[in-house]
Design a protein around this motif. Structure first.
Motif, PDB file in Angstrom:
ATOM      1  N   GLU A 102       0.873  -1.238  -0.129  1.00 38.98           N
ATOM      2  CA  GLU A 102      -0.044   0.098   0.125  1.00 38.98           C
ATOM      3  C   GLU A 102       0.964   1.111  -0.088  1.00 38.98           C
ATOM      4  O   GLU A 102       1.717   1.471   0.676  1.00 38.98           O
ATOM      5  CB  GLU A 102      -0.874   0.036   1.034  1.00 38.98           C
ATOM      6  N   GLU A 103       0.466   2.130  -0.848  1.00 41.46           N
ATOM      7  CA  GLU A 103       1.192   3.459  -0.979  1.00 41.46           C
ATOM      8  C   GLU A 103       0.206   4.470  -0.990  1.00 41.46           C
ATOM      9  O   GLU A 103      -1.057   4.602  -1.364  1.00 41.46           O
ATOM     10  CB  GLU A 103       1.834   3.628  -2.016  1.00 41.46           C
ATOM     11  N   VAL A 104       0.299   5.580  -0.026  1.00 39.30           N
ATOM     12  CA  VAL A 104      -0.465   6.974  -0.316  1.00 39.30           C
ATOM     13  C   VAL A 104       0.375   8.097  -0.808  1.00 39.30           C
ATOM     14  O   VAL A 104       1.703   8.363  -0.438  1.00 39.30           O
ATOM     15  CB  VAL A 104      -0.891   7.190   1.299  1.00 39.30           C
ATOM     16  N   PHE A 105       0.010   8.697  -1.830  1.00 39.26           N
ATOM     17  CA  PHE A 105       0.687   9.770  -2.476  1.00 39.26           C
ATOM     18  C   PHE A 105      -0.156  10.742  -3.142  1.00 39.26           C
ATOM     19  O   PHE A 105      -1.331  10.604  -3.321  1.00 39.26           O
ATOM     20  CB  PHE A 105       1.703   9.094  -3.567  1.00 39.26           C
ATOM     21  N   LEU A 106       0.554  11.750  -3.485  1.00 40.82           N
ATOM     22  CA  LEU A 106      -0.373  12.974  -3.858  1.00 40.82           C
ATOM     23  C   LEU A 106       0.203  13.020  -5.502  1.00 40.82           C
ATOM     24  O   LEU A 106       1.267  12.430  -5.782  1.00 40.82           O
ATOM     25  CB  LEU A 106       0.433  14.483  -3.384  1.00 40.82           C
ATOM     26  N   LEU A 107      -0.817  13.017  -6.375  1.00 41.14           N
ATOM     27  CA  LEU A 107      -0.522  13.087  -7.885  1.00 41.14           C
ATOM     28  C   LEU A 107      -0.354  14.356  -8.311  1.00 41.14           C
ATOM     29  O   LEU A 107      -1.419  15.057  -8.144  1.00 41.14           O
ATOM     30  CB  LEU A 107      -1.353  12.435  -8.440  1.00 41.14           C
ATOM     31  N   GLY A 108       0.691  14.720  -8.917  1.00 40.79           N
ATOM     32  CA  GLY A 108       0.945  16.244  -9.421  1.00 40.79           C
ATOM     33  C   GLY A 108       2.209  16.491  -9.067  1.00 40.79           C
ATOM     34  O   GLY A 108       3.155  15.795  -9.165  1.00 40.79           O
ATOM     35  N   SER A 109       2.528  17.748  -9.084  1.00 36.82           N
ATOM     36  CA  SER A 109       4.045  18.331  -9.234  1.00 36.82           C
ATOM     37  C   SER A 109       4.520  18.287  -7.657  1.00 36.82           C
ATOM     38  O   SER A 109       3.539  18.697  -6.533  1.00 36.82           O
ATOM     39  CB  SER A 109       3.662  19.727  -9.541  1.00 36.82           C
ATOM     40  N   ARG A 110       5.801  18.133  -7.347  1.00 37.59           N
ATOM     41  CA  ARG A 110       6.093  18.148  -5.864  1.00 37.59           C
ATOM     42  C   ARG A 110       6.120  19.722  -5.339  1.00 37.59           C
ATOM     43  O   ARG A 110       6.013  19.609  -4.122  1.00 37.59           O
ATOM     44  CB  ARG A 110       7.440  17.557  -6.100  1.00 37.59           C
ATOM     45  N   GLY A 116       7.460  20.600   4.125  1.00 39.36           N
ATOM     46  CA  GLY A 116       7.497  20.039   5.578  1.00 39.36           C
ATOM     47  C   GLY A 116       6.633  18.822   5.424  1.00 39.36           C
ATOM     48  O   GLY A 116       6.440  17.883   6.308  1.00 39.36           O
ATOM     49  N   SER A 117       5.849  18.569   4.448  1.00 42.54           N
ATOM     50  CA  SER A 117       4.954  17.525   4.124  1.00 42.54           C
ATOM     51  C   SER A 117       5.581  16.275   3.922  1.00 42.54           C
ATOM     52  O   SER A 117       6.593  16.139   3.134  1.00 42.54           O
ATOM     53  CB  SER A 117       3.876  17.749   2.987  1.00 42.54           C
ATOM     54  N   ASP A 118       5.358  15.104   4.484  1.00 43.11           N
ATOM     55  CA  ASP A 118       5.910  13.865   4.201  1.00 43.11           C
ATOM     56  C   ASP A 118       5.244  12.994   3.428  1.00 43.11           C
ATOM     57  O   ASP A 118       5.819  11.919   3.013  1.00 43.11           O
ATOM     58  CB  ASP A 118       6.190  13.101   5.642  1.00 43.11           C
ATOM     59  N   LEU A 119       4.500  13.635   2.653  1.00 44.52           N
ATOM     60  CA  LEU A 119       3.599  12.897   1.750  1.00 44.52           C
ATOM     61  C   LEU A 119       4.401  12.688   0.300  1.00 44.52           C
ATOM     62  O   LEU A 119       4.961  13.673  -0.339  1.00 44.52           O
ATOM     63  CB  LEU A 119       2.157  13.812   1.271  1.00 44.52           C
ATOM     64  N   ASP A 120       4.589  11.479  -0.054  1.00 43.74           N
ATOM     65  CA  ASP A 120       5.353  11.407  -1.228  1.00 43.74           C
ATOM     66  C   ASP A 120       4.417  11.921  -2.657  1.00 43.74           C
ATOM     67  O   ASP A 120       3.272  12.106  -2.517  1.00 43.74           O
ATOM     68  CB  ASP A 120       5.342   9.795  -1.718  1.00 43.74           C
ATOM     69  N   VAL A 121       5.222  12.217  -3.654  1.00 43.09           N
ATOM     70  CA  VAL A 121       4.417  12.928  -4.766  1.00 43.09           C
ATOM     71  C   VAL A 121       4.804  12.207  -5.873  1.00 43.09           C
ATOM     72  O   VAL A 121       5.994  12.123  -6.099  1.00 43.09           O
ATOM     73  CB  VAL A 121       4.957  14.486  -4.723  1.00 43.09           C
ATOM     74  N   TYR A 122       4.141  11.838  -6.823  1.00 46.81           N
ATOM     75  CA  TYR A 122       4.360  11.198  -7.901  1.00 46.81           C
ATOM     76  C   TYR A 122       3.758  12.388  -9.294  1.00 46.81           C
ATOM     77  O   TYR A 122       2.609  12.781  -9.047  1.00 46.81           O
ATOM     78  CB  TYR A 122       3.771   9.958  -8.293  1.00 46.81           C
ATOM     79  N   SER A 123       4.682  12.554 -10.182  1.00 43.06           N
ATOM     80  CA  SER A 123       4.073  13.452 -11.371  1.00 43.06           C
ATOM     81  C   SER A 123       3.179  12.620 -12.147  1.00 43.06           C
ATOM     82  O   SER A 123       3.185  11.356 -12.241  1.00 43.06           O
ATOM     83  CB  SER A 123       5.383  13.738 -12.126  1.00 43.06           C
TER      84      SER A 123
END
Length: 163
Positions: A102-110, A116-123
């Motif tokens: 399981e992965e939780v991430f933000l989709l978009g630009s870093r 300070g957000s520890d949320l992974d970001v994927y383009s």
């Protein structure tokens, strides 16, 4: 892939933060680097002047960041993060089973993610982003990793990004 996927999404907060960063880098940042280069240049022989070379390297990185910010701010779609409709879109937080984990991430630009957000970001232009863009909760797909392996993905949740 639609051309919308090529347009980076930014929240208003992220846009304002990046405009401020660009302003600082373009004014005081450039002045500070120029002063450091001039001070190092006055020390003499430039071939063996570590301070001079370090300042020139930093200047190059800063100018690259300025160009990146200018391009991003010129092309970005600015607005509220899209309200979750259960569909993967730029600016949404996605929970997915990727290769069984399981992965939780933000989709978009870093640049969207608050500092300070520890949320992974994927383009959305990444292999994973391209594969899941437009999928609904419960849908499965796979994508080819750079090493050639096929990686399975199942979208289990999509939420509105709260910043």
């Amino acid at each position: 892939m639609s051309t919308d996927a090529q347009v980076p999404f930014l929240t208003q907060e992220a846009y304002d933060r990046l405009v401020a960063e660009l302003e600082t880098l373009s004014t005081t940042g450039r002045d500070e680097i120029a002063k450091r280069i001039e001070a190092a240049r006055e020390e003499g022989d430039l071939k063996e002047n570590g301070g001079y070379h370090a300042a020139k390297d930093e200047q190059g990185k800063q100018e690259a960041r300025i160009r990146t910010l200018e391009q991003l701010l010129k092309t970005a779609k600015v607005g509220e993060a899209p309200a979750s409709r259960g569909i993967v879109e730029p600016g949404t937080v996605v929970t997915a089973l990727v290769a069984g984990g399981e992965e939780v991430f933000l989709l978009g630009s870093r640049e969207i993610a608050a500092s300070g957000s520890d949320l992974d970001v994927y383009s959305e232009a990444s292999p994973l982003g391209q594969a899941i863009l437009g999928l609904k909760v419960g849908e499965k797909t796979s994508y080819e990793a750079p090493n050639g392996k096929s990686i399975s993905v199942e979208v289990t949740n999509v939420e509105t990004y709260a910043g």
